[in-house]
Design an enzyme around this catalytic site. Structure first.
Site, PDB file in Angstrom:
ATOM      1  N   ARG A 101      -9.040   5.818  -8.888  1.00 43.77           N
ATOM      2  CA  ARG A 101      -7.601   5.672  -8.658  1.00 43.77           C
ATOM      3  C   ARG A 101      -6.786   6.356  -9.740  1.00 43.77           C
ATOM      4  NH1 ARG A 101      -8.208   0.518  -5.392  1.00 43.77           N
ATOM      5  NH2 ARG A 101      -6.173  -0.150  -4.681  1.00 43.77           N
ATOM      6  N   ARG A 149      -2.635  -8.397   7.753  1.00 42.54           N
ATOM      7  CA  ARG A 149      -3.919  -8.741   7.136  1.00 42.54           C
ATOM      8  C   ARG A 149      -3.765  -9.971   6.248  1.00 42.54           C
ATOM      9  NH1 ARG A 149      -6.636  -4.177   3.387  1.00 42.54           N
ATOM     10  NH2 ARG A 149      -5.105  -4.855   1.856  1.00 42.54           N
TER      11      ARG A 149
HETATM   12  P1  AMP Z   1      -7.918  -2.887  -3.198  1.00 45.40           P
HETATM   13  O1  AMP Z   1      -8.751  -3.975  -2.618  1.00 45.40           O
HETATM   14  O2  AMP Z   1      -8.654  -1.583  -3.300  1.00 45.40           O
HETATM   15  O3  AMP Z   1      -6.579  -2.748  -2.534  1.00 45.40           O
HETATM   16  O4  AMP Z   1      -7.627  -3.316  -4.706  1.00 45.40           O
HETATM   17  C1  AMP Z   1      -6.917  -4.497  -5.021  1.00 45.40           C
HETATM   18  C2  AMP Z   1      -6.452  -4.453  -6.464  1.00 45.40           C
HETATM   19  O5  AMP Z   1      -7.591  -4.369  -7.337  1.00 45.40           O
HETATM   20  C3  AMP Z   1      -5.585  -3.271  -6.853  1.00 45.40           C
HETATM   21  O6  AMP Z   1      -4.209  -3.487  -6.542  1.00 45.40           O
HETATM   22  C4  AMP Z   1      -5.824  -3.189  -8.361  1.00 45.40           C
HETATM   23  O7  AMP Z   1      -5.114  -4.210  -9.045  1.00 45.40           O
HETATM   24  C5  AMP Z   1      -7.308  -3.544  -8.455  1.00 45.40           C
HETATM   25  N1  AMP Z   1      -8.159  -2.335  -8.365  1.00 45.40           N
HETATM   26  C6  AMP Z   1      -9.053  -2.032  -7.371  1.00 45.40           C
HETATM   27  N2  AMP Z   1      -9.661  -0.863  -7.610  1.00 45.40           N
HETATM   28  C7  AMP Z   1      -9.133  -0.385  -8.770  1.00 45.40           C
HETATM   29  C8  AMP Z   1      -9.327   0.791  -9.517  1.00 45.40           C
HETATM   30  N3  AMP Z   1     -10.182   1.752  -9.128  1.00 45.40           N
HETATM   31  N4  AMP Z   1      -8.609   0.932 -10.671  1.00 45.40           N
HETATM   32  C9  AMP Z   1      -7.762  -0.016 -11.078  1.00 45.40           C
HETATM   33  N5  AMP Z   1      -7.499  -1.144 -10.405  1.00 45.40           N
HETATM   34  C10 AMP Z   1      -8.178  -1.340  -9.253  1.00 45.40           C
END
Ligand code: AMP
Length: 190
Positions: free
Chosen positions: A89, A128
């Site tokens: 990310r 969701r």
């Molecule tokens: P997601 O399920 O991918 O939408 O991720 C949910 C939350 O987890 C994000 O809003 C971030 O706070 C954290 N997160 C997930 N993947 C990352 C990543 N690669 N880098 C930093 N934070 C992450």
């Protein structure tokens, strides 16, 4: 090895498509969001570190995220490849991933980006939220912050792999099977 990045804003359908890709290609799926939620659910030190950032829709610091990702990759030494979902990310994460794969004489083969417009994303995530139980899916301000963070911090990762000729954009609006068809076209062409 075949290593793919499934890319796109929150709510673009990465999780849904990853499930179908695992089945068809036999790759190991790594979702950093799922890993953080697992750690939080078990109230581990890692989960405690991530919690406040996730609650606000901010990125967890690279130092924490990259370490967790590396451990997960190392725990599958015999994998024929990975689907990275929600990672990288940041450019820093992308460089760390490239270095990690290079140690295995491997690299990213393709980044597949699902394109979905902002208003569709907000509606999908709210829907969701009714069943996911995720606090970050149930607050429109947080949802919009996640979209903004994606635009500011994450879209440069698309350009980073585009410069290597590896980024592919596909339309993320449509039927699940229709979108999967577009994904398989990309994978089968690499
Ligand atoms: P997601 O399920 O991918 O939408 O991720 C949910 C939350 O987890 C994000 O809003 C971030 O706070 C954290 N997160 C997930 N993947 C990352 C990543 N690669 N880098 C930093 N934070 C992450």
């Amino acid at each position: 090895m075949t290593n793919l990045i499934l890319f796109g804003p929150p709510g673009s359908g990465k999780g849904t498509q990853a499930a179908k890709m695992i089945e068809k290609y036999g790759l190991v799926h790594i979702s950093t969001g799922d890993l953080f939620r697992y750690e939080m659910g078990n109230d581990t030190p890692l989960g405690q570190q991530a919690k406040a950032y996730m609650a606000k829709g901010e990125l967890v610091p690279d130092s924490v995220t990259i370490g967790m990702l590396k451990n997960k990759v190392e725990s599958h030494p015999d994998s024929k490849g990975f689907i990275f979902d929600g990672f990288p990310r940041t450019i820093n994460q992308a460089q760390a991933l490239d270095a990690l794969l290079a140690e295995k004489n491997a690299s990213i083969n393709a980044l597949i980006a699902l394109q979905v417009d902002d208003e569709e994303i907000v509606q999908r995530i709210k829907k969701r939220g009714a069943t996911s139980g995720r606090p970050d899916d149930n607050d429109e301000t947080i949802i919009r912050n996640r979209i903004q963070v994606y635009k500011n911090e994450t879209t440069p990762v698309f350009d980073y792999y585009d410069r290597q000729g590896k980024s592919h954009s596909i339309n993320g609006i449509g039927g699940i099977d229709e979108i999967f068809g577009l994904i398989t076209q990309v994978i089968d062409s690499i």
